[in-house]
Scaffold this motif. Structure first.
Motif, mmCIF file in Angstrom:
data_model
loop_
_atom_site.group_PDB
_atom_site.id
_atom_site.type_symbol
_atom_site.label_atom_id
_atom_site.label_comp_id
_atom_site.label_asym_id
_atom_site.label_seq_id
_atom_site.Cartn_x
_atom_site.Cartn_y
_atom_site.Cartn_z
ATOM 1 N N SER A 91 -31.522 22.178 34.647
ATOM 2 C CA SER A 91 -32.494 21.331 35.331
ATOM 3 C C SER A 91 -33.918 21.746 34.988
ATOM 4 O O SER A 91 -34.784 20.897 34.699
ATOM 5 C CB SER A 91 -32.278 21.402 36.846
ATOM 6 O OG SER A 91 -33.295 20.686 37.531
ATOM 7 N N ILE A 92 -34.175 23.047 35.008
ATOM 8 C CA ILE A 92 -35.512 23.548 34.675
ATOM 9 C C ILE A 92 -35.849 23.226 33.220
ATOM 10 O O ILE A 92 -36.933 22.728 32.910
ATOM 11 C CB ILE A 92 -35.591 25.064 34.923
ATOM 12 C CG1 ILE A 92 -35.562 25.356 36.425
ATOM 13 C CG2 ILE A 92 -36.842 25.660 34.291
ATOM 14 C CD1 ILE A 92 -35.411 26.822 36.767
ATOM 15 N N HIS A 116 -30.566 26.304 35.492
ATOM 16 C CA HIS A 116 -31.207 26.524 34.205
ATOM 17 C C HIS A 116 -31.390 25.211 33.458
ATOM 18 O O HIS A 116 -32.472 24.933 32.907
ATOM 19 C CB HIS A 116 -30.376 27.492 33.371
ATOM 20 C CG HIS A 116 -30.932 27.778 32.010
ATOM 21 N ND1 HIS A 116 -30.634 27.000 30.919
ATOM 22 C CD2 HIS A 116 -31.786 28.728 31.566
ATOM 23 C CE1 HIS A 116 -31.274 27.453 29.859
ATOM 24 N NE2 HIS A 116 -31.972 28.507 30.226
ATOM 25 N N TYR A 171 -35.714 31.109 39.892
ATOM 26 C CA TYR A 171 -34.626 31.325 38.945
ATOM 27 C C TYR A 171 -34.667 32.745 38.384
ATOM 28 O O TYR A 171 -33.667 33.481 38.400
ATOM 29 C CB TYR A 171 -34.711 30.308 37.810
ATOM 30 C CG TYR A 171 -33.697 30.545 36.703
ATOM 31 C CD1 TYR A 171 -32.394 30.079 36.839
ATOM 32 C CD2 TYR A 171 -34.037 31.234 35.543
ATOM 33 C CE1 TYR A 171 -31.450 30.306 35.833
ATOM 34 C CE2 TYR A 171 -33.107 31.466 34.548
ATOM 35 C CZ TYR A 171 -31.827 30.993 34.690
ATOM 36 O OH TYR A 171 -30.901 31.222 33.700
ATOM 37 N N GLU A 216 -39.571 26.692 41.102
ATOM 38 C CA GLU A 216 -38.164 26.772 40.704
ATOM 39 C C GLU A 216 -37.968 27.820 39.609
ATOM 40 O O GLU A 216 -36.989 28.575 39.624
ATOM 41 C CB GLU A 216 -37.666 25.412 40.216
ATOM 42 C CG GLU A 216 -37.518 24.374 41.314
ATOM 43 C CD GLU A 216 -36.938 23.083 40.776
ATOM 44 O OE1 GLU A 216 -35.868 23.142 40.121
ATOM 45 O OE2 GLU A 216 -37.555 22.025 40.974
ATOM 46 N N ILE A 217 -38.892 27.845 38.647
ATOM 47 C CA ILE A 217 -38.806 28.824 37.563
ATOM 48 C C ILE A 217 -38.911 30.237 38.129
ATOM 49 O O ILE A 217 -38.148 31.135 37.756
ATOM 50 C CB ILE A 217 -39.902 28.559 36.513
ATOM 51 C CG1 ILE A 217 -39.659 27.209 35.829
ATOM 52 C CG2 ILE A 217 -39.937 29.686 35.477
ATOM 53 C CD1 ILE A 217 -40.791 26.757 34.944
ATOM 54 N N THR A 261 -40.589 28.379 28.364
ATOM 55 C CA THR A 261 -40.472 28.053 29.795
ATOM 56 C C THR A 261 -41.754 27.464 30.378
ATOM 57 O O THR A 261 -41.775 27.110 31.555
ATOM 58 C CB THR A 261 -40.137 29.319 30.613
ATOM 59 O OG1 THR A 261 -41.294 30.178 30.669
ATOM 60 C CG2 THR A 261 -38.977 30.088 30.016
ATOM 61 N N LEU A 263 -41.895 22.663 40.134
ATOM 62 C CA LEU A 263 -41.130 23.192 39.010
ATOM 63 C C LEU A 263 -41.470 24.655 38.772
ATOM 64 O O LEU A 263 -40.590 25.476 38.508
ATOM 65 C CB LEU A 263 -41.423 22.361 37.752
ATOM 66 C CG LEU A 263 -40.800 22.861 36.443
ATOM 67 C CD1 LEU A 263 -39.293 22.995 36.562
ATOM 68 C CD2 LEU A 263 -41.174 21.915 35.300
ATOM 69 N N ARG A 264 -42.746 24.999 38.890
ATOM 70 C CA ARG A 264 -43.144 26.391 38.716
ATOM 71 C C ARG A 264 -42.478 27.289 39.759
ATOM 72 O O ARG A 264 -42.067 28.418 39.465
ATOM 73 C CB ARG A 264 -44.671 26.503 38.783
ATOM 74 C CG ARG A 264 -45.366 25.944 37.552
ATOM 75 C CD ARG A 264 -46.829 25.591 37.843
ATOM 76 N NE ARG A 264 -47.579 26.749 38.294
ATOM 77 C CZ ARG A 264 -48.099 27.675 37.478
ATOM 78 N NH1 ARG A 264 -47.948 27.569 36.174
ATOM 79 N NH2 ARG A 264 -48.781 28.698 37.961
ATOM 80 N N SER A 297 -39.145 20.901 26.470
ATOM 81 C CA SER A 297 -37.778 20.536 26.825
ATOM 82 C C SER A 297 -36.974 20.117 25.596
ATOM 83 O O SER A 297 -35.748 20.199 25.592
ATOM 84 C CB SER A 297 -37.768 19.402 27.854
ATOM 85 O OG SER A 297 -38.441 18.257 27.340
ATOM 86 N N VAL A 343 -39.532 21.361 31.479
ATOM 87 C CA VAL A 343 -40.652 22.132 30.953
ATOM 88 C C VAL A 343 -41.263 21.391 29.770
ATOM 89 O O VAL A 343 -40.688 20.423 29.252
ATOM 90 C CB VAL A 343 -40.214 23.554 30.523
ATOM 91 C CG1 VAL A 343 -39.731 24.342 31.737
ATOM 92 C CG2 VAL A 343 -39.128 23.493 29.441
#
Length: 266
Positions: free
Chosen positions: A198-199, A196, A16, A12-13, A130, A9-10, A206, A203
């Motif tokens: 999805s992320i 966006h 992005y 992906e962020i 985030t 995930l990190r 969320s 987090v």
């Protein structure tokens, strides 16, 4: 894309925001478009952190350097870190074009690699919502601050919307679809909307980064005192002239805030 088994995930962020870098400064609310807004930011920062007078400031998730420049304006010795090299390229170019001595380098807000007790102030804008592990980040920031140093967080809940905001957005959408008002450009490219969402769904905050929840976590980490300032009206007013009428109203209804947290003096 990297092997999905190793693409966290990190990652992906980071990907992005790296993709957003090219157009980041084109959006109101990101870059500053008027001296009125610049003055409003200076007032907010000055109210809670004071003048720099050569003190050391760390701008976390500095992006293209917008907040770093505000801190430099106020006389701070600024270091900006971000984990997107694409963002940092633009930050360095901007600093060079303006003749600013701001240091930018790749870094992780959860593991800054900065020395203990090394900064007088830390500032972040639109980072906390985030975070994957805010507790680890807050502990890291406490470590890096000098005793008596201050953390200024500017953030908001960009998930939950009140009834008034929902009604304004629905009315604006209806008027756009019927061609009664001009369609507003999206804050981010439409092609990135699903990325966006999805992320955001994964987090820590969320469900929305509410000021009470963030403040409580800072206190548990060891910051004291922790206070909140929800009066960001002058900044919003200055920005609103660059948004459409309805978007400006909706934005003004959002849960936005500043949190000031101090590392206890030894």
């Amino acid at each position: 894309m990297a092997d999905s088994a190793n693409f966290t995930l990190r990652d992906e962020i980071k990907a992005y925001w790296s993709e957003r870098a090219a157009t980041f400064d084109q959006s109101p609310g990101h870059e500053i478009f008027s001296e009125e807004e610049r003055a409003a930011w200076h007032a907010l920062i000055g109210r809670h952190l004071g003048r720099g007078d050569g003190r050391k400031a760390l701008d976390l998730a500095s992006g293209t350097g917008v907040i770093s420049h505000l801190m430099d304006d106020l006389g701070y010795q600024v270091t900006g870190i971000d984990w997107s090299e694409a963002m940092l390229e633009r930050a360095r170019a901007k600093a060079a074009s303006r003749g600013r001595a701001i240091r930018f380098h790749v870094g992780d807000a959860e593991n800054t690699l900065e020395a203990d007790d090394s900064y007088d102030v830390i500032i972040t804008r639109h980072l906390v919502w985030t975070l994957v592990d805010p507790e680890a980040c807050f502990a890291e920031w406490l470590r890096v601050l000098k005793p008596g140093g201050k953390l200024l967080i500017i953030d908001g809940d960009f998930v939950n919307t009140g009834l008034a905001e929902r009604l304004i957005k629905r009315l604006a959408t209806f008027l756009e679809r019927t061609n009664l008002i001009k369609t507003q450009a999206p804050h981010a490219p439409a092609t990135m909307a699903s990325m966006h969402e999805s992320i955001l769904s994964r987090v820590h905050f969320s469900g929305g980064a509410r000021v009470e929840a963030v403040s409580r976590m800072l206190k548990v980490t060891g910051f004291s005192p922790v206070t909140a300032d929800t009066n960001l009206r002058k900044i919003h007013k200055a920005q609103s002239q660059y948004f459409g009428f309805f978007k400006a109203i909706a934005r003004g209804l959002q849960h936005r805030y500043a949190i000031i947290a101090q590392k206890p003096a030894e």
